[in-house]
Design a protein around this motif. Structure first.
Motif, short mmCIF file in Angstrom:
data_model
loop_
_atom_site.label_atom_id
_atom_site.label_comp_id
_atom_site.label_asym_id
_atom_site.label_seq_id
_atom_site.Cartn_x
_atom_site.Cartn_y
_atom_site.Cartn_z
N VAL A 77 35.48 51.87 30.25
CA VAL A 77 36.94 51.92 30.15
C VAL A 77 37.60 52.37 31.46
CG1 VAL A 77 38.86 53.15 29.02
CG2 VAL A 77 37.04 52.12 27.64
N PRO A 78 37.07 53.36 32.17
CA PRO A 78 37.72 53.76 33.43
C PRO A 78 37.77 52.64 34.48
CG PRO A 78 36.23 55.48 32.70
CD PRO A 78 35.98 54.28 31.81
N GLU A 79 36.96 51.62 34.32
CA GLU A 79 36.95 50.50 35.28
C GLU A 79 38.08 49.50 35.01
OE1 GLU A 79 33.03 48.73 35.48
OE2 GLU A 79 32.10 50.69 35.23
N LEU A 80 38.73 49.62 33.86
CA LEU A 80 39.83 48.70 33.54
C LEU A 80 40.99 48.92 34.50
CD1 LEU A 80 39.89 48.99 29.65
CD2 LEU A 80 39.10 47.05 31.00
N PRO A 81 41.71 47.85 34.83
CA PRO A 81 42.87 48.01 35.71
C PRO A 81 43.95 48.84 35.04
CG PRO A 81 42.76 45.77 34.86
CD PRO A 81 41.52 46.47 34.41
N VAL A 82 44.78 49.47 35.86
CA VAL A 82 45.89 50.26 35.35
C VAL A 82 46.88 49.31 34.68
CG1 VAL A 82 47.80 51.78 36.02
CG2 VAL A 82 45.58 51.96 37.17
N GLU A 83 47.50 49.77 33.62
CA GLU A 83 48.43 48.95 32.85
C GLU A 83 49.54 48.42 33.76
OE1 GLU A 83 51.71 49.70 29.40
OE2 GLU A 83 49.81 50.73 29.22
N ALA A 84 49.79 47.12 33.67
CA ALA A 84 50.84 46.48 34.45
C ALA A 84 52.19 46.77 33.82
CB ALA A 84 50.60 44.98 34.50
N PRO A 85 53.27 46.75 34.62
CA PRO A 85 54.60 46.96 34.04
C PRO A 85 54.96 45.78 33.14
CG PRO A 85 54.75 46.39 36.38
CD PRO A 85 53.29 46.55 36.05
N PRO A 86 55.86 45.99 32.19
CA PRO A 86 56.25 44.89 31.29
C PRO A 86 56.85 43.73 32.09
CG PRO A 86 57.42 46.93 30.74
CD PRO A 86 56.56 47.21 31.92
N PRO A 87 56.70 42.50 31.59
CA PRO A 87 57.26 41.35 32.32
C PRO A 87 58.78 41.40 32.34
CG PRO A 87 56.40 40.67 30.18
CD PRO A 87 56.03 42.12 30.37
N ALA A 88 59.36 40.71 33.31
CA ALA A 88 60.81 40.63 33.42
C ALA A 88 61.38 39.96 32.17
CB ALA A 88 61.20 39.85 34.67
N SER A 89 62.62 40.24 31.84
CA SER A 89 63.20 39.75 30.60
C SER A 89 63.28 38.23 30.53
CB SER A 89 64.59 40.35 30.39
OG SER A 89 65.45 39.95 31.44
N ASP A 90 63.47 37.53 31.66
CA ASP A 90 63.55 36.07 31.61
C ASP A 90 62.21 35.45 31.24
OD1 ASP A 90 62.46 36.78 34.08
OD2 ASP A 90 63.18 34.95 35.06
N GLU A 91 61.09 36.09 31.61
CA GLU A 91 59.78 35.58 31.22
C GLU A 91 59.53 35.80 29.74
OE1 GLU A 91 57.60 36.52 35.46
OE2 GLU A 91 56.53 36.92 33.61
N GLY A 92 60.03 36.90 29.20
CA GLY A 92 59.85 37.19 27.79
C GLY A 92 60.55 36.18 26.90
N ASP A 93 61.66 35.60 27.40
CA ASP A 93 62.40 34.61 26.63
C ASP A 93 61.65 33.30 26.50
OD1 ASP A 93 65.60 35.64 28.02
OD2 ASP A 93 64.42 36.45 26.37
N LYS A 94 60.79 32.98 27.46
CA LYS A 94 60.05 31.71 27.44
C LYS A 94 59.14 31.62 26.22
CE LYS A 94 60.03 31.03 32.41
NZ LYS A 94 59.24 31.02 33.61
#
Length: 102
Positions: A77-94
């Motif tokens: 588990v420690p080898e997993l990448p750090v959580e990315a920030p949430p996607p921008a709102s325009d990508e979420g609409d797609k």
């Protein structure tokens, strides 16, 4: 994050057949069984991770085998990448337009 991982762990505990708390691995863990399939899920709060493993009774006839796999996953588990920030709102609409004609 941590809150989402806690929520996912609670959901698994409520929804998996025969789920019971075992506290064998991670900060919290559970075992479940459905027919010939054994499951083990665990929570690692520090990393905001829930891992869920399943193994058929013929491949993992002893509970210790599934636990050994879970501990291997936990060790990575420690080898997993750090959580990315949430996607921008325009990508979420797609994602809302899936299945619509162009």
């Amino acid at each position: 994050g941590t809150a989402a991982a806690e929520a996912q762990y609670r959901k698994l505990l409520e929804e998996l057949p025969g789920a019971r708390v075992t506290d064998e691995v991670g900060d919290a863990s559970l075992r479940a069984k459905s027919g010939q399939v054994n499951g083990l899920a665990f929570l690692v709060r520090e990393h905001g991770v829930v891992a869920s493993l399943t193994c058929g009774a013929s491949q993992c006839p002893e509970a210790a085998q599934l636990l050994k796999l879970a501990k291997l996953v936990e060790s990575r588990v420690p080898e997993l990448p750090v959580e990315a920030p949430p996607p921008a709102s325009d990508e979420g609409d797609k994602g809302d337009q899936k299945g619509e004609a162009p």
